[in-house]
Design a protein around this motif. Structure first.
Motif, PDB file in Angstrom:
ATOM      1  N   VAL A  98       0.854  -1.178   0.000  1.00  0.00           N
ATOM      2  CA  VAL A  98       0.000   0.000   0.000  1.00  0.00           C
ATOM      3  C   VAL A  98       0.891   1.229   0.000  1.00  0.00           C
ATOM      4  O   VAL A  98       2.021   1.194   0.506  1.00  0.00           O
ATOM      5  N   TYR A  99       0.373   2.305  -0.576  1.00  0.00           N
ATOM      6  CA  TYR A  99       1.086   3.570  -0.495  1.00  0.00           C
ATOM      7  C   TYR A  99       0.618   4.310   0.749  1.00  0.00           C
ATOM      8  O   TYR A  99      -0.574   4.555   0.926  1.00  0.00           O
ATOM      9  N   SER A 100       1.582   4.631   1.617  1.00  0.00           N
ATOM     10  CA  SER A 100       1.265   5.346   2.845  1.00  0.00           C
ATOM     11  C   SER A 100       2.133   6.598   2.911  1.00  0.00           C
ATOM     12  O   SER A 100       2.849   6.922   1.970  1.00  0.00           O
ATOM     13  N   GLY A 101       2.065   7.275   4.032  1.00  0.00           N
ATOM     14  CA  GLY A 101       2.890   8.464   4.201  1.00  0.00           C
ATOM     15  C   GLY A 101       4.373   8.168   4.158  1.00  0.00           C
ATOM     16  O   GLY A 101       5.191   9.061   3.911  1.00  0.00           O
ATOM     17  N   ARG A 102       4.753   6.916   4.380  1.00  0.00           N
ATOM     18  CA  ARG A 102       6.160   6.540   4.373  1.00  0.00           C
ATOM     19  C   ARG A 102       6.624   6.119   2.986  1.00  0.00           C
ATOM     20  O   ARG A 102       7.811   5.881   2.777  1.00  0.00           O
ATOM     21  N   GLY A 103       5.693   5.996   2.059  1.00  0.00           N
ATOM     22  CA  GLY A 103       6.042   5.534   0.729  1.00  0.00           C
ATOM     23  C   GLY A 103       5.286   4.265   0.413  1.00  0.00           C
ATOM     24  O   GLY A 103       4.370   3.871   1.139  1.00  0.00           O
ATOM     25  N   ASN A 104       5.652   3.608  -0.701  1.00  0.00           N
ATOM     26  CA  ASN A 104       4.999   2.351  -1.041  1.00  0.00           C
ATOM     27  C   ASN A 104       5.640   1.244  -0.235  1.00  0.00           C
ATOM     28  O   ASN A 104       6.824   0.960  -0.395  1.00  0.00           O
TER      29      ASN A 104
ATOM     30  N   LEU B 137      13.129  -3.161 -15.194  1.00  0.00           N
ATOM     31  CA  LEU B 137      13.318  -2.790 -13.801  1.00  0.00           C
ATOM     32  C   LEU B 137      14.796  -2.571 -13.534  1.00  0.00           C
ATOM     33  O   LEU B 137      15.635  -3.351 -13.980  1.00  0.00           O
ATOM     34  N   ALA B 138      15.110  -1.484 -12.813  1.00  0.00           N
ATOM     35  CA  ALA B 138      16.498  -1.156 -12.547  1.00  0.00           C
ATOM     36  C   ALA B 138      17.110  -2.183 -11.615  1.00  0.00           C
ATOM     37  O   ALA B 138      16.494  -2.632 -10.657  1.00  0.00           O
ATOM     38  N   LYS B 139      18.392  -2.536 -11.899  1.00  0.00           N
ATOM     39  CA  LYS B 139      19.098  -3.470 -11.032  1.00  0.00           C
ATOM     40  C   LYS B 139      19.881  -2.677 -10.012  1.00  0.00           C
ATOM     41  O   LYS B 139      20.279  -1.534 -10.242  1.00  0.00           O
ATOM     42  N   THR B 140      20.147  -3.315  -8.885  1.00  0.00           N
ATOM     43  CA  THR B 140      20.902  -2.674  -7.822  1.00  0.00           C
ATOM     44  C   THR B 140      22.118  -3.509  -7.473  1.00  0.00           C
ATOM     45  O   THR B 140      22.109  -4.736  -7.642  1.00  0.00           O
TER      46      THR B 140
ATOM     47  N   THR C 192      25.879   1.426   1.082  1.00  0.00           N
ATOM     48  CA  THR C 192      25.666   2.106  -0.193  1.00  0.00           C
ATOM     49  C   THR C 192      25.154   1.135  -1.241  1.00  0.00           C
ATOM     50  O   THR C 192      25.564  -0.024  -1.293  1.00  0.00           O
ATOM     51  N   CYS C 193      24.257   1.624  -2.061  1.00  0.00           N
ATOM     52  CA  CYS C 193      23.648   0.831  -3.126  1.00  0.00           C
ATOM     53  C   CYS C 193      23.800   1.578  -4.446  1.00  0.00           C
ATOM     54  O   CYS C 193      23.565   2.792  -4.502  1.00  0.00           O
ATOM     55  N   SER C 194      24.209   0.871  -5.491  1.00  0.00           N
ATOM     56  CA  SER C 194      24.320   1.469  -6.823  1.00  0.00           C
ATOM     57  C   SER C 194      23.117   1.070  -7.664  1.00  0.00           C
ATOM     58  O   SER C 194      22.726  -0.095  -7.663  1.00  0.00           O
ATOM     59  N   HIS C 195      22.567   2.062  -8.362  1.00  0.00           N
ATOM     60  CA  HIS C 195      21.438   1.799  -9.262  1.00  0.00           C
ATOM     61  C   HIS C 195      21.567   2.715 -10.466  1.00  0.00           C
ATOM     62  O   HIS C 195      20.825   3.702 -10.606  1.00  0.00           O
ATOM     63  N   ASN C 196      22.523   2.381 -11.334  1.00  0.00           N
ATOM     64  CA  ASN C 196      22.872   3.252 -12.457  1.00  0.00           C
ATOM     65  C   ASN C 196      21.737   3.457 -13.444  1.00  0.00           C
ATOM     66  O   ASN C 196      21.700   4.465 -14.145  1.00  0.00           O
ATOM     67  N   ASN C 197      20.836   2.477 -13.549  1.00  0.00           N
ATOM     68  CA  ASN C 197      19.766   2.564 -14.556  1.00  0.00           C
ATOM     69  C   ASN C 197      18.433   3.017 -13.968  1.00  0.00           C
ATOM     70  O   ASN C 197      17.387   2.734 -14.542  1.00  0.00           O
ATOM     71  N   ILE C 198      18.492   3.741 -12.885  1.00  0.00           N
ATOM     72  CA  ILE C 198      17.258   4.171 -12.239  1.00  0.00           C
ATOM     73  C   ILE C 198      16.468   5.071 -13.187  1.00  0.00           C
ATOM     74  O   ILE C 198      17.030   5.927 -13.873  1.00  0.00           O
ATOM     75  N   ALA C 199      15.147   4.854 -13.224  1.00  0.00           N
ATOM     76  CA  ALA C 199      14.279   5.630 -14.112  1.00  0.00           C
ATOM     77  C   ALA C 199      13.768   6.871 -13.384  1.00  0.00           C
ATOM     78  O   ALA C 199      13.795   6.957 -12.160  1.00  0.00           O
TER      79      ALA C 199
ATOM     80  N   ASP D 264       8.852   1.961  -9.094  1.00  0.00           N
ATOM     81  CA  ASP D 264       7.945   3.111  -9.040  1.00  0.00           C
ATOM     82  C   ASP D 264       7.080   3.056  -7.803  1.00  0.00           C
ATOM     83  O   ASP D 264       6.971   2.046  -7.119  1.00  0.00           O
ATOM     84  N   ARG D 265       6.474   4.179  -7.504  1.00  0.00           N
ATOM     85  CA  ARG D 265       5.744   4.326  -6.250  1.00  0.00           C
ATOM     86  C   ARG D 265       4.388   3.644  -6.291  1.00  0.00           C
ATOM     87  O   ARG D 265       3.721   3.518  -5.276  1.00  0.00           O
ATOM     88  N   ALA D 266       3.979   3.196  -7.464  1.00  0.00           N
ATOM     89  CA  ALA D 266       2.677   2.557  -7.572  1.00  0.00           C
ATOM     90  C   ALA D 266       2.692   1.137  -7.037  1.00  0.00           C
ATOM     91  O   ALA D 266       1.651   0.503  -6.942  1.00  0.00           O
ATOM     92  N   GLY D 267       3.877   0.641  -6.695  1.00  0.00           N
ATOM     93  CA  GLY D 267       3.930  -0.708  -6.163  1.00  0.00           C
ATOM     94  C   GLY D 267       4.182  -1.753  -7.217  1.00  0.00           C
ATOM     95  O   GLY D 267       3.944  -2.930  -7.002  1.00  0.00           O
ATOM     96  N   THR D 268       4.661  -1.318  -8.388  1.00  0.00           N
ATOM     97  CA  THR D 268       5.061  -2.281  -9.398  1.00  0.00           C
ATOM     98  C   THR D 268       6.068  -3.247  -8.792  1.00  0.00           C
ATOM     99  O   THR D 268       6.904  -2.848  -8.007  1.00  0.00           O
ATOM    100  N   ALA D 269       5.934  -4.514  -9.159  1.00  0.00           N
ATOM    101  CA  ALA D 269       6.719  -5.574  -8.530  1.00  0.00           C
ATOM    102  C   ALA D 269       8.194  -5.221  -8.461  1.00  0.00           C
ATOM    103  O   ALA D 269       8.799  -4.808  -9.432  1.00  0.00           O
TER     104      ALA D 269
END
Lengths: 114, 110
Positions: A95-101, B1-4, B21-28, B92-97
């Motif tokens: 779920v998306y919350s105030g802390r993020g997804n 999906l970007a690799k880390t 530290t985490c590298s994610h060179n292909n971040i969208a 992405d913030r939508a919760g894509t796998a």
């Protein structure tokens, strides 16, 4: 704390059996996921769902199938279990919350196929 | 999906600050960076998520430079109970796998 449940917690079965791992969440989350993880190894996404009647395969090829007939329920089925299916299976919802997804994980089912 | 890419393991002592530290060179452009913590025989637990600059919550801080090709999880004053595997994810913030990767095993000693 999130309310996401998995049953059974442990399962030992013989080769060729059909099994269903149950996952339920009471939070009304649309997005749900199944991961497979061997001890000490990374998690692999095997299935996910963005809502009722939506299912997709993840990055790890799996012989399992899933269904999403109800928002709260996301069972995983193996039609014919094999020793190579021995692993821990983790279910999650997000779920998306105030802390993020945020993904919330269940306690897992540890499956052993003899 | 970007690799880390993360270090496989890190060692620390109680009371020290730990930076992973985490590298994610292909971040969208629409990707966010999320960190999870996992204890043995349990599912991962959300720690923090951010998009750019700095995010802080009650347990950790997340630093993201302007180019967003890397990020650093900072754990202040670790204790023995912080011994766990830490995963950096990009999505992405939508919760894509999301793809978890191998994670960093942090071992804290007294």
């Amino acid at each position: 704390e999130a309310d996401i449940y998995q049953t059974p917690r442990y399962l030992v079965i013989g080769t060729g059996k059909k099994i269903t791992l149950e996952c339920s969440q009471t939070m009304g989350h649309d997005k749900m996921y199944w991961y497979q993880q061997d001890p000490g190894m990374e998690l692999h996404l095997i299935h996910y769902s963005y809502g009722v009647n939506s299912t997709e395969k993840g990055d790890l090829s799996s012989e399992s199938t899933v269904s999403r007939i109800r928002t709260e329920h996301f069972p995983l089925t193996l039609e014919s279990a094999r020793p190579s299916h021995t692993s821990q299976y983790l279910c999650a919802s997000s779920v998306y919350s105030g802390r993020g997804n945020e993904q919330f994980f269940g306690p897992g089912t540890r499956l052993t196929v003899l | 999906l970007a690799k880390t890419t993360q270090p496989i393991s890190m060692d620390s002592y109680e009371g020290q600050e730990v930076n992973i530290t985490c590298s994610h060179n292909n971040i969208a452009t629409n990707d966010y960076i999320t960190w999870y913590q996992q204890f043995p025989s349990q599912g991962p637990r959300f720690i923090i998520q951010g998009y750019k600059t700095k995010v802080t919550n009650e347990v950790a801080s997340l630093f993201i430079p302007a180019d967003r090709k890397s990020s650093t999880l900072s754990l202040p004053r670790v204790s023995l109970s912080d011994t766990a595997v830490y995963y950096c994810l990009v999505g992405d913030r939508a919760g894509t796998a999301l793809i978890f990767g191998k994670g960093t095993t942090l071992s804290v000693s007294s």
